[in-house]
Design a protein around this motif. Structure first.
Motif, PDB file in Angstrom:
ATOM      1  N   PHE A 206       0.799  -1.230   0.000  1.00 30.13           N
ATOM      2  CA  PHE A 206       0.000   0.000   0.000  1.00 30.13           C
ATOM      3  C   PHE A 206       0.833   1.283   0.000  1.00 30.13           C
ATOM      4  O   PHE A 206       0.288   2.368  -0.166  1.00 30.13           O
ATOM      5  CB  PHE A 206      -0.946  -0.005   1.209  1.00 30.13           C
ATOM      6  N   ASP A 207       2.134   1.152   0.196  1.00 27.69           N
ATOM      7  CA  ASP A 207       2.980   2.348   0.280  1.00 27.69           C
ATOM      8  C   ASP A 207       3.231   2.945  -1.102  1.00 27.69           C
ATOM      9  O   ASP A 207       3.368   2.220  -2.087  1.00 27.69           O
ATOM     10  CB  ASP A 207       4.341   2.008   0.897  1.00 27.69           C
ATOM     11  N   ASP A 208       3.337   4.253  -1.146  1.00 25.14           N
ATOM     12  CA  ASP A 208       3.869   4.983  -2.309  1.00 25.14           C
ATOM     13  C   ASP A 208       2.955   5.002  -3.535  1.00 25.14           C
ATOM     14  O   ASP A 208       3.421   5.204  -4.645  1.00 25.14           O
ATOM     15  CB  ASP A 208       5.248   4.437  -2.706  1.00 25.14           C
ATOM     16  N   VAL A 209       1.676   4.739  -3.341  1.00 22.35           N
ATOM     17  CA  VAL A 209       0.747   4.961  -4.462  1.00 22.35           C
ATOM     18  C   VAL A 209       0.591   6.476  -4.664  1.00 22.35           C
ATOM     19  O   VAL A 209       0.592   6.968  -5.787  1.00 22.35           O
ATOM     20  CB  VAL A 209      -0.622   4.313  -4.187  1.00 22.35           C
ATOM     21  N   TYR A 210       0.453   7.171  -3.532  1.00 22.33           N
ATOM     22  CA  TYR A 210       0.317   8.633  -3.539  1.00 22.33           C
ATOM     23  C   TYR A 210       1.328   9.233  -2.567  1.00 22.33           C
ATOM     24  O   TYR A 210       1.785   8.561  -1.646  1.00 22.33           O
ATOM     25  CB  TYR A 210      -1.094   9.050  -3.078  1.00 22.33           C
ATOM     26  N   VAL A 211       1.630  10.507  -2.760  1.00 25.68           N
ATOM     27  CA  VAL A 211       2.408  11.223  -1.743  1.00 25.68           C
ATOM     28  C   VAL A 211       1.533  11.395  -0.506  1.00 25.68           C
ATOM     29  O   VAL A 211       1.980  11.213   0.626  1.00 25.68           O
ATOM     30  CB  VAL A 211       2.873  12.595  -2.285  1.00 25.68           C
ATOM     31  N   SER A 212       0.245  11.750  -0.741  1.00 25.83           N
ATOM     32  CA  SER A 212      -0.696  11.874   0.378  1.00 25.83           C
ATOM     33  C   SER A 212      -2.091  11.527  -0.130  1.00 25.83           C
ATOM     34  O   SER A 212      -2.424  11.808  -1.291  1.00 25.83           O
ATOM     35  CB  SER A 212      -0.679  13.301   0.926  1.00 25.83           C
ATOM     36  N   TYR A 213      -2.879  10.893   0.727  1.00 20.17           N
ATOM     37  CA  TYR A 213      -4.241  10.508   0.335  1.00 20.17           C
ATOM     38  C   TYR A 213      -5.081  10.459   1.592  1.00 20.17           C
ATOM     39  O   TYR A 213      -4.770   9.703   2.514  1.00 20.17           O
ATOM     40  CB  TYR A 213      -4.196   9.127  -0.334  1.00 20.17           C
TER      41      TYR A 213
ATOM     42  N   ASP B  74       0.732  14.937  -6.075  1.00 18.16           N
ATOM     43  CA  ASP B  74       0.355  13.808  -6.927  1.00 18.16           C
ATOM     44  C   ASP B  74      -0.291  14.313  -8.218  1.00 18.16           C
ATOM     45  O   ASP B  74      -0.791  15.435  -8.260  1.00 18.16           O
ATOM     46  CB  ASP B  74      -0.641  12.906  -6.177  1.00 18.16           C
TER      47      ASP B  74
ATOM     48  N   ARG C 271       5.591   7.057  -9.251  1.00 16.14           N
ATOM     49  CA  ARG C 271       5.905   7.017  -7.824  1.00 16.14           C
ATOM     50  C   ARG C 271       5.977   5.578  -7.314  1.00 16.14           C
ATOM     51  O   ARG C 271       6.942   5.186  -6.666  1.00 16.14           O
ATOM     52  CB  ARG C 271       4.861   7.805  -7.020  1.00 16.14           C
ATOM     53  N   TYR C 272       4.992   4.793  -7.656  1.00 16.90           N
ATOM     54  CA  TYR C 272       4.914   3.430  -7.122  1.00 16.90           C
ATOM     55  C   TYR C 272       6.009   2.541  -7.703  1.00 16.90           C
ATOM     56  O   TYR C 272       6.750   1.892  -6.977  1.00 16.90           O
ATOM     57  CB  TYR C 272       3.542   2.849  -7.447  1.00 16.90           C
TER      58      TYR C 272
ATOM     59  N   LYS D 242      -5.540  11.345  -8.882  1.00 20.36           N
ATOM     60  CA  LYS D 242      -6.641  11.925  -8.120  1.00 20.36           C
ATOM     61  C   LYS D 242      -7.591  12.577  -9.125  1.00 20.36           C
ATOM     62  O   LYS D 242      -7.128  13.094 -10.145  1.00 20.36           O
ATOM     63  CB  LYS D 242      -6.117  12.960  -7.121  1.00 20.36           C
TER      64      LYS D 242
END
Lengths: 338, 347
Positions: free
Chosen positions: A330-337, B179, B115-116, B157
């Motif tokens: 689950f890490d690093d999909v987004y910078v923040s969510y 993002d 990023r991923y 997003k």
């Protein structure tokens, strides 16, 4: 049905340009031999199913990455392809992190999230390797745009293969690069095979360099089997970009000794063709020319020893490194969510 | 009180973001207009995009920051990804969302995954602004919404404002966000006006807005479907039916709590969307309510969407295509057992 197009003979030998001093040449040899030994391990480990997933080896094009990267500053950017191992090694990505990534371990360049096709290391100017053919071309252009806007003097190099010149983004990128006079080098690594199709059966022009004329872009076609030739040609293109002269399409002609991927039976490559190109293997070519370029056989042997030790150590460390935990998914999909 | 149209609110957000941060640049086809032409005075800023949303920005910030591109979406979207990775904050315009196909690889496989797949060491702070929506008699290739194409992709997003103040606040957030953000602008809402604060006040993502409070039924809608729903709510109020309207404003992230809280209050749900019904946001929200809000339901979740057809050109057909207020009124009555059901497909 397509008929074979006649492609002019591949350039052979260094074009006009100074030969670098022996210590610089020896560094290029070290880089080439590291790529070769690294990918030999990848080939064997892939065959033994010790490395998961796809692996695309770089056998035959070592002189290109070694020569081009020697012409770059450490802070220059490159964008790479799924055949990225050679580019990453030449740009300075740590072997242990690369091996770790191929094994899917937490010590990898992407902590095991990327794999063989997605090696990257921002700290050494490696923007990343993209698995979609030609995708890196506009991305390198974007890095060049940042360099222009911020006035850093950096140059960006987009690596791509001969098959990529049919993709829309090659043409869109070439047009925009000229429009913006961007400090970018479009570096076509012509290994003469687009997946399983030989270049005589896919190219519409006589050479890839010819395609630049549609964009009024400077272009050059040079030997990609000799590191001095690759270096000299890359230097001309990089200096043009750095001094405000805009983009260059540089075609370096090599030959893909391996298949499209490890495990490919290469049924479409005539054995006599492979044998003929083996005579121009960039590493044995370098070794043959070493004495006249001021490099002793003892020096070559010392390099071979160092390279073997470094590659052994990298893979040994990778084998011992831990796998990610399931929660790392689950890490690093987004910078923040939220 | 100062009122701005949605179009001018977006323009103001761009101006304020560009003034605050020199790394913000704009790229798109004729977002200035006139390209490099300087041989007659009207050329610069002749267009500001086809709807004039970016008009004046090239004059104000120069062509180095407001870049007219060639008609090469894949090329300049890819360049935006590379520029975002290396330190700029590009805001790129996809003239119509219907053109997504020609730049989709750059959003799907590069912007969303850098990023991923590179282990969290890089970020792609870019915004893709695009124009959506039917109602312009613009036919099948200039009228779609396609929210779900982008909301489906992890790493992106998605933002769909329905009013001027929301458009400004959410765009400011999008540009500051680290993002990649897809920002949908509805072409039929551009001229809608309301009070908009002059100060730049970002609106956080993932916070739904209760557009109208009510006790009998929850309508979930974004963008123009909010307008249709408000009109329907007015008619229904005359019959004593009191609907609540929830505008999620951002689809990814989605304010699930606001949706479930409203459903728990009313026990009846109608999701209204002018997008295609299959694998859509309406389906997605219906599934969320089925999974997490089932115990609150007094009746099945209903969706009122466009039919599963391309957007037609002929005015009577396009009007029939949209989930206009009368259809919403009928659907609400049916949901509450007060009238005949209306389907979203023929027969």
């Amino acid at each position: 049905m397509s008929t074979a197009r006649t492609i002019p003979p591949a350039p052979n030998g260094a074009a006009a340009g100074e030969t670098p001093p022996p210590d610089a040449l020896l560094a290029m040899y070290t880089t080439m031999l590291t790529m070769r030994r690294f990918d030999e391990r990848v080939r064997d480990l892939s065959a033994a199913k010790a490395i998961p997933g796809y692996a695309h080896t770089y056998f035959g094009s070592e002189a290109i990455a070694a020569g081009v990267m020697a012409a770059l500053r450490p802070d220059d950017w490159i964008a790479s392809t799924y055949r990225c191992h050679g580019h990453a090694i030449a740009k300075g990505v740590a072997l242990e992190a690369m091996a770790g990534e191929l094994y899917g371990r937490t010590t990898g360049t992407a902590k095991g999230k990327g794999g063989s096709m997605h090696v990257s290391d921002f700290d050494v100017g490696m923007l990343g390797a993209f698995g979609i053919v030609a995708a890196g071309i506009p991305i390198a252009l974007g890095a060049a745009l940042t360099a222009m806007r911020k006035g850093t003097g950096q140059v960006a190099v987009a690596f791509f293969g001969d098959g990529a010149v049919h993709q829309g983004v090659f043409h869109e990128g070439a047009g925009l690069a000229m429009l913006w006079n961007a400090p970018v080098v479009l570096l076509c690594e012509n290994n003469q095979y687009a997946e399983a199709t030989a270049i005589e059966y896919h190219l519409n022009t006589s050479t890839i360099a010819d395609m630049a004329c549609a964009y009024a872009m400077p272009a050059e076609r040079a030997d990609g089997m000799d590191v001095v030739s690759a270096y000299a040609a890359a230097r001309r293109a990089v200096e043009r970009a750095r001094t405000g002269g805009g983009p260059t399409l540089l075609e370096l002609v090599s030959y893909r000794f391996s298949g499209q991927y490890e495990g490919d039976a290469q049924g479409y490559q005539p054995p006599e063709e492979i044998a003929r190109w083996r005579e121009r293997d960039p590493i044995t070519t370098f070794e043959r020319l070493a004495p006249e370029r001021g490099i002793s056989t003892e020096a070559l042997a010392r390099v071979a020893d160092e390279v073997d030790r470094a590659v052994d150590a990298a893979f040994a460390a990778a084998e011992r490194a831990p796998f990610p935990e399931p929660d790392d998914l689950f890490d690093d999909v987004y910078v923040s969510y939220p | 009180m100062r009122e701005l149209t949605v179009k001018d609110a977006i323009n103001e957000a761009l101006v304020q973001a560009m003034e605050a941060d020199p790394d913000v640049i704009l790229m798109g086809e004729d977002i200035a207009g006139g390209a490099g032409r300087d041989d007659h005075p009207g050329a610069l800023d002749a267009w500001g995009g086809p709807f004039g949303v970016t008009k004046g920005l090239a004059t104000r910030f120069g062509r180095e920051r407001v870049m007219d591109t060639t008609i090469a979406e894949a090329g300049f979207f890819g360049a935006a990804v590379g520029a975002a990775m290396t330190g700029l904050r590009p805001v790129v315009e996809l003239m119509y969302v219907d053109f997504a196909g020609v730049a989709y690889d750059q959003m799907l496989n590069q912007a969303a995954k850098v990023r991923y797949m590179f282990g969290g060491k890089q970020k792609v702070p870019m915004v893709m602004r695009t124009v959506v929506g039917a109602g312009f008699r613009a036919g099948a290739e200039h009228s779609q919404t396609l929210y779900s194409l982008f909301t489906h992709v992890p790493g992106l997003k998605t933002v769909a404002p329905s009013s001027a103040a929301d458009a400004k606040g959410l765009l400011l957030t999008a540009i500051q966000d680290d993002d990649p953000v897809v920002f949908f602008e509805h072409k039929r809402l551009y001229m809608e006006k309301e009070h908009v604060d002059e100060a730049p006040v970002p609106i956080p993502f993932g916070v739904a807005k209760v557009v109208r409070e009510g006790r009998d039924l929850t309508i979930i809608a974004v963008q123009r479907a909010v307008q249709f729903s408000l009109a329907a709510a007015h008619t229904l109020a005359e019959e004593g039916i009191d609907v609540e309207i929830i505008d999620p404003r951002t689809y990814s992230p989605l304010d699930e709590r606001a949706i479930l809280t409203s459903v728990a209050k009313t026990g009846h749900v109608l999701i209204v969307d002018e997008s295609y019904p299959r694998c859509s946001l309406a389906t997605d929200i219906a599934a969320l309510i089925a999974d997490e809000g089932f115990d609150s339901l007094k009746a099945p979740v209903k969706r009122l969407t466009a039919p599963h057809t391309p957007v037609p050109f002929s005015p009577p057909l396009e009007d029939a295509y949209l989930p206009l207020a009368p259809k919403i009124v009928a659907a609400v009555r049916a949901q509450l057992g007060a009238g005949a059901a209306i389907g979203t497909r023929r027969g």
